[in-house]
Write a protein that holds these residues in place. Sequence first.
Motif, short mmCIF file in Angstrom:
data_model
loop_
_atom_site.label_atom_id
_atom_site.label_comp_id
_atom_site.label_asym_id
_atom_site.label_seq_id
_atom_site.Cartn_x
_atom_site.Cartn_y
_atom_site.Cartn_z
N ALA A 55 9.98 3.99 -8.01
CA ALA A 55 10.95 3.06 -7.42
C ALA A 55 11.99 3.82 -6.62
CB ALA A 55 11.61 2.23 -8.52
N GLY A 56 12.49 4.94 -7.18
CA GLY A 56 13.48 5.74 -6.46
C GLY A 56 12.90 6.33 -5.19
N ALA A 57 11.68 6.84 -5.27
CA ALA A 57 11.07 7.48 -4.10
C ALA A 57 10.78 6.47 -2.99
CB ALA A 57 9.78 8.18 -4.51
N LEU A 58 10.45 5.26 -3.36
CA LEU A 58 10.10 4.26 -2.36
C LEU A 58 11.28 3.41 -1.92
CD1 LEU A 58 6.73 3.04 -3.94
CD2 LEU A 58 7.00 4.49 -1.91
N GLY A 59 12.44 3.58 -2.60
CA GLY A 59 13.61 2.78 -2.23
C GLY A 59 13.47 1.33 -2.63
N LEU A 60 12.76 1.04 -3.73
CA LEU A 60 12.55 -0.32 -4.20
C LEU A 60 13.17 -0.49 -5.58
CD1 LEU A 60 8.76 -0.73 -3.26
CD2 LEU A 60 10.74 -1.60 -1.97
N SER A 61 13.40 -1.72 -5.95
CA SER A 61 13.88 -1.99 -7.30
C SER A 61 12.75 -1.75 -8.29
CB SER A 61 14.37 -3.43 -7.40
OG SER A 61 13.27 -4.33 -7.29
N PRO A 62 13.09 -1.44 -9.53
CA PRO A 62 12.04 -1.26 -10.54
C PRO A 62 11.17 -2.51 -10.69
CG PRO A 62 14.11 -0.36 -11.34
CD PRO A 62 14.43 -1.08 -10.05
N GLU A 63 11.78 -3.69 -10.58
CA GLU A 63 11.01 -4.93 -10.71
C GLU A 63 9.98 -5.05 -9.59
OE1 GLU A 63 14.29 -4.73 -10.73
OE2 GLU A 63 14.75 -5.15 -12.85
N ARG A 64 10.44 -4.82 -8.36
CA ARG A 64 9.54 -4.91 -7.22
C ARG A 64 8.42 -3.88 -7.31
NH1 ARG A 64 10.43 -6.33 -1.76
NH2 ARG A 64 8.37 -6.53 -0.79
N THR A 65 8.78 -2.68 -7.75
CA THR A 65 7.78 -1.62 -7.89
C THR A 65 6.78 -1.98 -8.99
OG1 THR A 65 9.47 -0.02 -7.24
CG2 THR A 65 7.45 0.85 -8.23
N GLY A 66 7.28 -2.57 -10.10
CA GLY A 66 6.39 -2.98 -11.18
C GLY A 66 5.42 -4.06 -10.74
N GLU A 67 5.88 -5.02 -9.93
CA GLU A 67 5.00 -6.06 -9.43
C GLU A 67 3.90 -5.47 -8.55
OE1 GLU A 67 7.58 -8.70 -7.37
OE2 GLU A 67 8.50 -9.50 -9.19
N ALA A 68 4.27 -4.53 -7.66
CA ALA A 68 3.28 -3.89 -6.80
C ALA A 68 2.26 -3.11 -7.62
CB ALA A 68 3.98 -2.98 -5.79
N ALA A 69 2.74 -2.42 -8.65
CA ALA A 69 1.84 -1.65 -9.51
C ALA A 69 0.87 -2.57 -10.24
CB ALA A 69 2.65 -0.81 -10.49
N MET A 95 0.82 -1.21 0.00
CA MET A 95 0.00 0.00 0.00
C MET A 95 0.86 1.27 0.00
SD MET A 95 -3.08 -0.60 -0.36
CE MET A 95 -4.11 -2.04 -0.44
N GLY A 96 2.20 1.11 0.21
CA GLY A 96 3.07 2.28 0.18
C GLY A 96 3.05 2.97 -1.16
N LEU A 97 3.00 2.18 -2.24
CA LEU A 97 2.95 2.74 -3.59
C LEU A 97 1.66 3.53 -3.80
CD1 LEU A 97 3.93 3.01 -6.49
CD2 LEU A 97 3.01 0.74 -6.96
N TYR A 98 0.57 2.97 -3.39
CA TYR A 98 -0.73 3.65 -3.55
C TYR A 98 -0.76 4.94 -2.73
CZ TYR A 98 -5.83 4.17 -3.74
OH TYR A 98 -7.12 4.64 -3.93
N SER A 99 -0.27 4.88 -1.50
CA SER A 99 -0.25 6.06 -0.63
C SER A 99 0.62 7.17 -1.23
CB SER A 99 0.26 5.70 0.76
OG SER A 99 -0.58 4.75 1.37
N HIS A 100 1.76 6.77 -1.79
CA HIS A 100 2.66 7.77 -2.38
C HIS A 100 1.99 8.50 -3.54
CE1 HIS A 100 6.58 9.50 -3.49
NE2 HIS A 100 6.18 9.30 -4.76
N LEU A 101 1.30 7.73 -4.40
CA LEU A 101 0.62 8.36 -5.53
C LEU A 101 -0.51 9.27 -5.08
CD1 LEU A 101 0.52 5.37 -8.04
CD2 LEU A 101 1.81 7.51 -8.31
N LEU A 102 -1.22 8.89 -4.01
CA LEU A 102 -2.28 9.75 -3.50
C LEU A 102 -1.72 11.07 -2.96
CD1 LEU A 102 -4.55 7.18 -1.58
CD2 LEU A 102 -5.08 8.36 -3.74
N ARG A 103 -0.56 10.98 -2.29
CA ARG A 103 0.01 12.19 -1.69
C ARG A 103 0.71 13.09 -2.72
NH1 ARG A 103 1.78 8.46 2.24
NH2 ARG A 103 3.89 8.60 1.37
N HIS A 104 1.42 12.46 -3.67
CA HIS A 104 2.30 13.24 -4.55
C HIS A 104 1.84 13.30 -6.00
CE1 HIS A 104 5.19 13.46 -1.27
NE2 HIS A 104 5.05 12.14 -1.11
N GLY A 105 0.79 12.60 -6.33
CA GLY A 105 0.27 12.66 -7.69
C GLY A 105 0.92 11.66 -8.61
N PRO A 106 0.50 11.66 -9.89
CA PRO A 106 1.01 10.68 -10.85
C PRO A 106 2.52 10.73 -11.00
CG PRO A 106 -0.90 11.84 -11.72
CD PRO A 106 -0.51 12.57 -10.47
N ALA A 107 3.12 9.55 -11.29
CA ALA A 107 4.57 9.47 -11.47
C ALA A 107 4.88 8.20 -12.25
CB ALA A 107 5.27 9.45 -10.11
N PRO A 108 5.96 8.23 -13.03
CA PRO A 108 6.36 7.02 -13.76
C PRO A 108 6.97 5.99 -12.82
CG PRO A 108 7.92 8.79 -14.16
CD PRO A 108 6.79 9.39 -13.38
#
Length: 326
Positions: A19-33, A1-14
């Motif tokens: 991944a950089g903002a959350l400190g996750l790998s692009p793969e892990r971030t892609g799976e969560a998305a 839910m960290g990804l969803y919360s970040h988008l709600l607070r900061h708006g759309p992002a690629p």
Amino acid sequence: MGLYSHLLRHGPAPLTALAGALGLSPERTGEAAAVLARHRLLTHAKEEPEGPWHAISPYAAAAELVGPEESRLRRRLEALERARARLDSLAPLYEDARRGGGDSAAVETVSSRDRVMLLIADAAARCTKEVLTVQPGGGRPVGHLERALPRDLEMLRRGVRLHTLYQHTARYSPGTQEYVAAVIEAGAEVRTLGELFGKMVVFDRALAFLPVWDDPDAAVVLREPSAVAFLCSVFTHAWNLAEPFSTSYTTTTSIQLRDTIAARLVTGAKDEQIARRLGMSLRTCRRHIAQLMEELGAESRFQAGYLLALRSRDPAHTPPETSTGP
């Protein structure tokens, strides 16, 4: 839910920025998305795979994901209600036909097993007060119990009282143990007795189902009030003598079982007859008989029966110690 919360607070992002903002790998971030997208909580333009992800409100997600299925279910429920209303409208006609049957419907032999099961299902659905059942022969087949459990639990939920009698030997049947535990938790009462007078199911003390002795698929359907009342009185007598169901033998049940075997030996019954009567395996029955003969000091079944007959005439006789196994 960290990804969803970040988008709600900061708006759309690629994805890379997320991944950089959350400190996750692009793969892990892609799976969560991808998981959030399957739940309709994230979206992005298909023509821009590397474009920004947008958070979607949970209300819109629910409307898109759950709404269509919810509508289908609502339509299905409405169709079922209409079907029930049509069937209920036939109930007065059915009742008039039954009442008009007179004495010819008081005793009916039904030879089709499917027809018997339909009649029992109908009686269970119409039952409002009480069901009395007698199930001799030890543990019941698992398939029978699986079919009976939903029907019995549904009656119990409606406030119907369920009283069931088994033989003591059913205590060691795993399938019967599971069934009994489930119905007792729902409010049923279950007891056991050494010997039972025969299989029987009575609904609301008005309708009884009895076996046909030479056809296991058939049943006698009994509606004659005096006959059904007599069967209920026999049940009550046996119920008052029975012990609450347990997964082991008590001293009382062990003594009852031994006394029953002894009584059958006195009459000259064969091992197979005794085993069938008590709902136990032939091997277990023969083990009990061997133990009893050893306690009596008898060298043959005839001698054991003779010694037991002598003991039964002696009012001061104390029964031998009994084991607590099956």
